[in-house]
Design a protein around this motif. Structure first.
Motif, PDB file in Angstrom:
ATOM      1  N   LEU A  35       1.425  -1.039   0.195  1.00  0.00           N
ATOM      2  CA  LEU A  35      -0.044   0.227  -0.030  1.00  0.00           C
ATOM      3  C   LEU A  35       0.827   0.738   0.348  1.00  0.00           C
ATOM      4  CD1 LEU A  35      -2.624  -0.800   2.877  1.00  0.00           C
ATOM      5  CD2 LEU A  35      -2.896  -0.967  -0.270  1.00  0.00           C
ATOM      6  N   ALA A  36       1.243   1.093   0.801  1.00  0.00           N
ATOM      7  CA  ALA A  36       2.597   2.537   0.727  1.00  0.00           C
ATOM      8  C   ALA A  36       3.716   2.768  -0.506  1.00  0.00           C
ATOM      9  CB  ALA A  36       3.997   2.495   1.983  1.00  0.00           C
ATOM     10  N   LEU A  37       3.922   1.733  -1.277  1.00  0.00           N
ATOM     11  CA  LEU A  37       4.551   1.725  -2.328  1.00  0.00           C
ATOM     12  C   LEU A  37       3.677   1.982  -3.512  1.00  0.00           C
ATOM     13  CD1 LEU A  37       7.217  -1.293  -2.595  1.00  0.00           C
ATOM     14  CD2 LEU A  37       7.471   0.672  -2.956  1.00  0.00           C
ATOM     15  N   LEU A  38       2.186   1.922  -3.876  1.00  0.00           N
ATOM     16  CA  LEU A  38       1.004   2.223  -4.637  1.00  0.00           C
ATOM     17  C   LEU A  38       0.877   3.336  -4.488  1.00  0.00           C
ATOM     18  CD1 LEU A  38      -1.402  -1.060  -4.224  1.00  0.00           C
ATOM     19  CD2 LEU A  38       0.432  -0.377  -5.823  1.00  0.00           C
ATOM     20  N   ASP A  39       0.845   4.040  -2.755  1.00  0.00           N
ATOM     21  CA  ASP A  39       0.891   5.348  -2.736  1.00  0.00           C
ATOM     22  C   ASP A  39       1.680   6.452  -2.996  1.00  0.00           C
ATOM     23  OD1 ASP A  39      -0.422   7.941  -1.130  1.00  0.00           O
ATOM     24  OD2 ASP A  39       0.757   7.676   0.437  1.00  0.00           O
ATOM     25  N   ALA A  40       3.068   5.466  -2.914  1.00  0.00           N
ATOM     26  CA  ALA A  40       4.218   6.415  -3.811  1.00  0.00           C
ATOM     27  C   ALA A  40       4.045   6.870  -5.189  1.00  0.00           C
ATOM     28  CB  ALA A  40       5.327   5.822  -3.458  1.00  0.00           C
ATOM     29  N   ALA A  41       3.529   5.413  -5.462  1.00  0.00           N
ATOM     30  CA  ALA A  41       3.374   5.433  -7.014  1.00  0.00           C
ATOM     31  C   ALA A  41       2.462   5.731  -7.660  1.00  0.00           C
ATOM     32  CB  ALA A  41       2.819   3.869  -7.675  1.00  0.00           C
ATOM     33  N   ALA A  42       1.270   6.330  -6.804  1.00  0.00           N
ATOM     34  CA  ALA A  42       0.234   7.436  -7.421  1.00  0.00           C
ATOM     35  C   ALA A  42       0.908   8.618  -7.619  1.00  0.00           C
ATOM     36  CB  ALA A  42      -0.567   7.352  -6.382  1.00  0.00           C
ATOM     37  N   TYR A  43       1.834   9.035  -6.305  1.00  0.00           N
ATOM     38  CA  TYR A  43       2.066  10.181  -6.384  1.00  0.00           C
ATOM     39  C   TYR A  43       3.024  10.470  -6.779  1.00  0.00           C
ATOM     40  CZ  TYR A  43       5.233  13.982  -4.117  1.00  0.00           C
ATOM     41  OH  TYR A  43       6.354  15.043  -3.892  1.00  0.00           O
TER      42      TYR A  43
END
Length: 100
Positions: A35-43
């Motif tokens: 989830l943290a990596l998906l958040d970083a990817a969206a950012y």
């Protein structure tokens, strides 16, 4: 593909890798990391190409010597990404820059 798209794709691939891991008793660590990596990817995908974080990663060589190759954070950066447990997405990008 733009640098921000390449970066976002890389982070999404690492998130998928974490979701695919099966470890007994991980207590949700892989899911939190994903989830943290998906958040970083969206950012990362929302950043303009001339964002200072993107330019720092380019200068660090994460997009190849000419800045036009797919994102590659190197071995140290990959280790940081794989260990990322969360935080603000820009912190991950700053950490990657510092690791190169």
């Amino acid at each position: 593909m733009s640098r921000t798209e390449s970066l976002a794709d890389y982070l999404r691939a690492q998130a998928r890798r974490r979701l695919d891991r099966v470890e007994p008793n991980d207590e949700g660590r892989n899911a939190r990391c994903a989830l943290a990596l998906l958040d970083a990817a969206a950012y990362a995908g929302s950043l303009p190409e001339d964002d200072p974080l993107v330019l720092m990663l380019e200068r660090a060589g994460c997009f190849g010597p000419l800045g036009d190759e797919p994102f590659d954070p190197g071995e140290t950066g990959l280790s940081l990404i794989r260990a990322w447990q969360g935080g603000e997405p820009h912190e991950l990008l700053l950490t990657l820059r510092a690791s190169t």
